[in-house]
Structures are given as C-alpha cells and as structure tokens.
Design an enzyme around this catalytic site. Structure first.
Site, PDB file in Angstrom:
ATOM      1  N   ASP A 257     -11.084  -5.908  -5.064  1.00  0.00           N
ATOM      2  CA  ASP A 257     -10.053  -6.936  -4.996  1.00  0.00           C
ATOM      3  C   ASP A 257     -10.243  -7.801  -3.767  1.00  0.00           C
ATOM      4  O   ASP A 257     -10.960  -7.438  -2.838  1.00  0.00           O
ATOM      5  CB  ASP A 257      -8.673  -6.274  -4.894  1.00  0.00           C
ATOM      6  CG  ASP A 257      -8.164  -5.882  -6.254  1.00  0.00           C
ATOM      7  OD1 ASP A 257      -8.687  -6.409  -7.247  1.00  0.00           O
ATOM      8  OD2 ASP A 257      -7.247  -5.042  -6.324  1.00  0.00           O
ATOM      9  N   LYS A 279     -11.090 -12.757  -7.492  1.00  0.00           N
ATOM     10  CA  LYS A 279     -11.019 -14.194  -7.782  1.00  0.00           C
ATOM     11  C   LYS A 279     -10.527 -14.463  -9.195  1.00  0.00           C
ATOM     12  O   LYS A 279     -10.106 -15.564  -9.506  1.00  0.00           O
ATOM     13  CB  LYS A 279     -12.371 -14.853  -7.529  1.00  0.00           C
ATOM     14  CG  LYS A 279     -13.520 -14.305  -8.340  1.00  0.00           C
ATOM     15  CD  LYS A 279     -14.775 -15.143  -8.049  1.00  0.00           C
ATOM     16  CE  LYS A 279     -15.923 -14.746  -8.955  1.00  0.00           C
ATOM     17  NZ  LYS A 279     -16.755 -13.679  -8.436  1.00  0.00           N
ATOM     18  N   MET A 393       4.032  -8.816   0.163  1.00  0.00           N
ATOM     19  CA  MET A 393       3.912 -10.133  -0.489  1.00  0.00           C
ATOM     20  C   MET A 393       5.121 -11.018  -0.209  1.00  0.00           C
ATOM     21  O   MET A 393       5.563 -11.767  -1.069  1.00  0.00           O
ATOM     22  CB  MET A 393       3.754  -9.945  -2.020  1.00  0.00           C
ATOM     23  CG  MET A 393       2.485  -9.196  -2.380  1.00  0.00           C
ATOM     24  SD  MET A 393       2.390  -8.765  -4.126  1.00  0.00           S
ATOM     25  CE  MET A 393       3.103  -7.119  -4.129  1.00  0.00           C
TER      26      MET A 393
HETATM   27  N1  SAH Z   1      -1.857  -1.748  -2.766  1.00  0.00           N
HETATM   28  C1  SAH Z   1      -1.664  -2.449  -1.523  1.00  0.00           C
HETATM   29  C2  SAH Z   1      -0.671  -3.571  -1.624  1.00  0.00           C
HETATM   30  C3  SAH Z   1      -1.064  -4.682  -2.547  1.00  0.00           C
HETATM   31  S1  SAH Z   1       0.098  -5.981  -2.562  1.00  0.00           S
HETATM   32  C4  SAH Z   1      -1.245  -1.446  -0.448  1.00  0.00           C
HETATM   33  O1  SAH Z   1      -0.930  -0.292  -0.759  1.00  0.00           O
HETATM   34  O2  SAH Z   1      -1.230  -1.832   0.727  1.00  0.00           O
HETATM   35  C5  SAH Z   1      -0.558  -7.093  -1.379  1.00  0.00           C
HETATM   36  C6  SAH Z   1       0.325  -7.159  -0.171  1.00  0.00           C
HETATM   37  O3  SAH Z   1       0.105  -6.056   0.658  1.00  0.00           O
HETATM   38  C7  SAH Z   1       0.066  -8.349   0.718  1.00  0.00           C
HETATM   39  O4  SAH Z   1       0.725  -9.516   0.243  1.00  0.00           O
HETATM   40  C8  SAH Z   1       0.677  -7.892   2.015  1.00  0.00           C
HETATM   41  O5  SAH Z   1       2.074  -7.986   2.003  1.00  0.00           O
HETATM   42  C9  SAH Z   1       0.322  -6.425   2.004  1.00  0.00           C
HETATM   43  N2  SAH Z   1      -0.899  -6.159   2.777  1.00  0.00           N
HETATM   44  C10 SAH Z   1      -2.044  -5.642   2.330  1.00  0.00           C
HETATM   45  N3  SAH Z   1      -2.937  -5.512   3.325  1.00  0.00           N
HETATM   46  C11 SAH Z   1      -2.333  -5.944   4.440  1.00  0.00           C
HETATM   47  C12 SAH Z   1      -2.713  -6.054   5.809  1.00  0.00           C
HETATM   48  N4  SAH Z   1      -3.920  -5.670   6.223  1.00  0.00           N
HETATM   49  N5  SAH Z   1      -1.815  -6.537   6.691  1.00  0.00           N
HETATM   50  C13 SAH Z   1      -0.589  -6.900   6.292  1.00  0.00           C
HETATM   51  N6  SAH Z   1      -0.180  -6.831   5.017  1.00  0.00           N
HETATM   52  C14 SAH Z   1      -1.017  -6.341   4.105  1.00  0.00           C
END
Ligand code: SAH
Length: 482
Positions: A257, A279, A393
């Site tokens: 992803d 993408k 998000m």
């Molecule tokens: N499965 C992922 C989340 C996917 S949704 C998890 O468990 O983390 C995508 C959202 O995750 C982004 O919009 C943001 O809010 C958050 N996110 C993912 N990586 C991040 C990071 N390194 N720093 C801050 N927010 C992050």
C-alpha cells in the site's frame, strides 16, 4: 593446510563423564549446558555457589569439595576449567592435555582445545556460531540475527521429519525423488510448514501423509501458493515483527500500500517482485479493492508466496477482512501477521501515554475517513473526559471533529496532539487544544498521514518526547489559554 583451527562437531554426551572445575556462576552456566544434554557431571571446587549447591543437593551433579588434582581428569570426555583464576585454569588445561582430554577454559581460547559456540535451537535443529574465540560478542550478534530468521515452528518441523523419516525412506527408495520430496516439504509456506506455523500439528501430519502418498504414486503435487497478510507498522522498519520480516524474506511477490515505507520494502527478498497497489485506490474504492482481491487470488493460484503488506496493523482500518474473505472463498491458504498500528507507534514516538491512571481510563481508535463515517460515531461517549480518542484519517475533517466533540461537551481546553508521519525521520508533532484544532491543522499545513490524539494525556507537560525529530515540532502557544 587450513587456517581454520576448530572443527565444528556435535557430540553425544548422554551418560558420558565430564568434569567442571570451579563452583561459581560461570561454572554453573557450563554445568547447565552439560546437564541439558544429559552428561554425567562432576564438579571440583572447595565451595559451591547457590546454583551449583542446589544441583549437588538434588543429586544432579557430584561435588568434590577440594582443590583440583591432576588425576581428576582421568576418564573424562570433556574437562572445563571455570575457576576465574588463570593459574588454576592453566593447571587444569595442562593436566587435561597431557592426559589427551578435550579441555575448555572459559574465556581463554589460547588455553582451550575445545570452545563452546553461540547456539540457536529449534528443537533438535541446532545452529552453532563461532569465531574461534576471536570475537565472542560478534558471534553473539550473528546468533541474534539467525535467531530472528528462524521460525519457532522449525522445532516442530524437525520433530515431524524425524517421525516420518523411516516411512519416507521405505516408500521413496530412490535418492533423487526422496530428496526432492523433502525439499518440497521444507519449502517456506508448503502445506506442512504452513500447518506447523499455524500451530496445527495434526494438520501438519495430514499434509505430510497426503504429500507422501502423492509422491509415492509418482505424482508431484502442484506447489500451492499462499498469502500472508502482513502489518508493516507505521513507518520505522525496526518496528516490524520477526514474523513479518520472515514473511518478507520468503516472499515471491509483495503487494503493498501507499503507506508502506520504502525502508520496510528494502527488507524484502532481493528478487521478490514488488507491486504498488496503493495507486489503485483512487476514485473508485470498491473497484480497486476487487482488483486487489482478484490479483491476490491469481498470484497464489500460480503457486506463488504472496505477501500483502499493509501500513500499521491489517485489522485496524486496513480492510484486511475484505481481502481475507476473497481468499477464504477461493480456499487459498493464508496467514495474518499483526503490525504496530499508527496509534501505538505515534504515541510511543511522540512520548504520549495513551492511558494514564488518573487522567485516561479509556482509549478509542476512531476513523474520520469521511463525513458519513463521522456521523456514525458516538460523540457523547467520545466527548467524555478522561477518555483518549485517536482519530485516523482525520486531517481533512479536523473542523468536524472539533465541532462534534465540543457539541458533545468536551472541554475546549482539552489537549490535542497531531502526529504527522509518526515514527519516520519526518515525524512532526503539533500540539494544540480542542478549541484550536482545525485552526492548527490549517496553520501548520498538516499533511496526511497524520493522527489526531485528543485527551488529557496529550498535554505537553505530561509527555515524554525522545525521538530525534522533536526539533521540528510546533507548539501552539496562543491556544493554551483558549
Ligand atoms: N492500518 C493502518 C491504518 C490505515 S488508515 C494502521 O493500523 O495504522 C490510514 C491512516 O492511518 C492515516 O490517514 C493516518 O491517520 C494513520 N497513519 C498511518 N501511518 C501513520 C503515521 N506514520 N503517522 C501518522 N499517522 C499514520
């Protein structure tokens, strides 16, 4: 002639007589190693430390309470000098060598005719590492690396191979087919390996029986593909689990992803094909998801080991379940490897404890993916004090989050931390309050991916920043009074 001075050798010491000279903790460690493999151990030392005294009392070792005598080495397969006094150790070594006994002097390779390697064990499977005494610390580091690479289930796999060995030999008499059979069985993610990894020994036995029946009938079973759904963590590659690392190193194809960092991808097997399916997710989410599901099924059907790599944890706002449903419907074997979700990674790297005895007894992970999803949240609950709420998000909806929480009754002074690209070299933490959340997101140009952490625990003075990028962090000084 050769430069190597030690022959690696595995010795069966069950019931064989070994001598340890010394009664302290170092001697105790060596005694433990010998007892583990069933050796008969005599210890010569004027006095014993507590560990050895207990073993002597229990009758696991024979203690001779006196100084070492030259005749002590008689009849021993192995002699170990562990007294901590070099002169005594040298005397033991000289006596052992004169009598033609193998001798190890702890921490003294020059006096040793035999040295102990660093070892990694998975049941009967043993990997021994040695630098010939030149750099024991390096040997230990190499050992740790091997430790990370070898699945715990290899012990079970080895035991299974031992149980089936005679049967396989009988039914596949010719050497070539037999070797190919075992190669297929031990292949990463073969049905037998898969069952062992999944903690299903009965399933492993069944898979083994099926594979052997096919091979004996002269049918080479088609290689079965599989999918491992792997959580890649929030960005810092060192936050991967050992299991994730192994899956990456065994993969034929990796579908990843947008959120997966390039540093994580670099840890995958060199010749693994990498496909960016991030993408795809543009305008039409559903169609993109269908395309990914179909791709996973098609690749696994071709017999490939597929890794589906997702940011954070696959089951936290990761649509992991939808992909698994597609695999289950097509009977494709799969595994699931958890990852550190963004909330946990960002909280740790920003030094924000998500719970705290006096100020936060609940944590909620919420998605602010779209206005509709925001409407479905239980705002009066999220607005309760002493409750940490982490929004994923949420960057595009900061104003809505602020309004909903305030309408629900959350104090405008509630601290808020926004963590952008957490755990990476670009991490930035913006501190503000609920009253100025939307304003701060705009003013600081916060970009996705970012998390919004709302709650008493996010107060700057209660946090423990340690991660280097703190210099770039922004604090909203005007907001504290709001
Ligand atoms: N499965 C992922 C989340 C996917 S949704 C998890 O468990 O983390 C995508 C959202 O995750 C982004 O919009 C943001 O809010 C958050 N996110 C993912 N990586 C991040 C990071 N390194 N720093 C801050 N927010 C992050």
């Amino acid at each position: 002639m050769s430069d190597a001075s030690f022959l690696p050798l595995f010795v069966d010491l069950r019931g064989r007589s070994c001598l340890v000279v010394g009664g302290g903790t170092v001697a105790a460690r060596k005694v433990d190693a010998l007892l583990t493999v069933g050796a008969a151990v005599d210890v010569v030392a004027p006095a014993l430390g507590t560990a050895l005294a207990r073993l002597a009392q229990a009758g696991h070792i024979v203690h001779h309470a006196r100084e070492f005598a030259v005749t002590d080495v008689d009849g021993r397969v192995l002699v170990i000098a562990a007294t901590g006094t070099r002169a005594v150790n040298a005397g033991v070594a000289a006596a052992a060598q004169a009598a033609g006994r193998l001798v190890n002097v702890v921490d003294d390779p020059a006096l040793s005719g035999a040295i102990f390697p660093s070892i990694v064990r998975r049941g009967e499977l043993t990997v021994a590492v040695s630098t010939g005494g030149a750099a024991p610390v390096l040997a230990r580091l190499v050992r740790a690396r091997i430790e990370a690479l070898l699945a715990p289930s290899l012990g079970e796999l080895t035991a299974l191979a031992a149980r089936w060995r005679a049967d396989v030999q009988r039914r596949l008499a010719a050497l070539g087919p037999r070797r190919r059979f075992w190669e297929r069985v031990f292949e990463p993610r073969s049905p037998v390996v898969h069952a062992c990894e999944a903690g299903d020994p009965a399933g492993a036995e069944r898979a083994m029986a099926a594979a052997l029946a096919e091979a004996a009938a002269g049918r080479a079973s088609p290689t079965t593909g599989s999918v491992v759904l792997v959580g890649a963590g929030p960005g810092d590659p060192s936050l991967l689990t050992l299991r994730a690392l192994r899956a990456l190193q065994e993969a034929d194809v990796i579908l990843y992803d947008r959120l997966v960092s390039s540093e994580v991808l670099e840890l995958a097997r060199r010749d693994a094909r990498r496909e960016d399916v991030g993408k795809l997710t543009g305008a039409d989410h559903a169609a993109a998801q269908d395309t990914i599901n179909a791709r996973l099924v098609a690749l696994a059907r071709r017999g490939l080991r597929v890794v589906r790599l997702k940011g954070g944890d696959p089951f936290i706002f990761g649509r992991g379940a939808e992909e698994l449903a597609a695999l289950r419907a097509q009977a494709i074997p799969f595994e699931i490897v958890p990852g550190i979700t963004a909330a946990l990674g960002c909280a740790a790297y920003a030094g924000i404890p998500l719970t705290k005895r006096a100020t936060a007894q609940q944590v909620t992970l919420a998605t602010a993916h779209c206005a509709k999803s925001l409407d479905r949240l239980d705002w009066p609950l999220l607005a309760q004090a002493h409750h940490t709420v982490v929004f994923y998000m949420g960057v595009g909806h900061a104003a809505l989050i602020e309004a909903h929480l305030r309408d629900g009754g959350r104090a405008p002074t509630t601290p808020v931390a926004i963590v952008e690209r957490g755990t990476t070299a670009q991490q930035r933490v913006v501190r503000t309050t609920l009253a100025t959340l939307a304003q701060s997101v705009e003013r600081e140009h916060v970009q996705a991916p970012a998390l919004i952490i709302v709650g008493e625990v996010a107060a700057g003075e209660d946090c423990f920043p340690w991660f280097a990028s703190a210099a770039r962090d922004a604090t909203d000084d005007f907001s504290i009074a709001a």
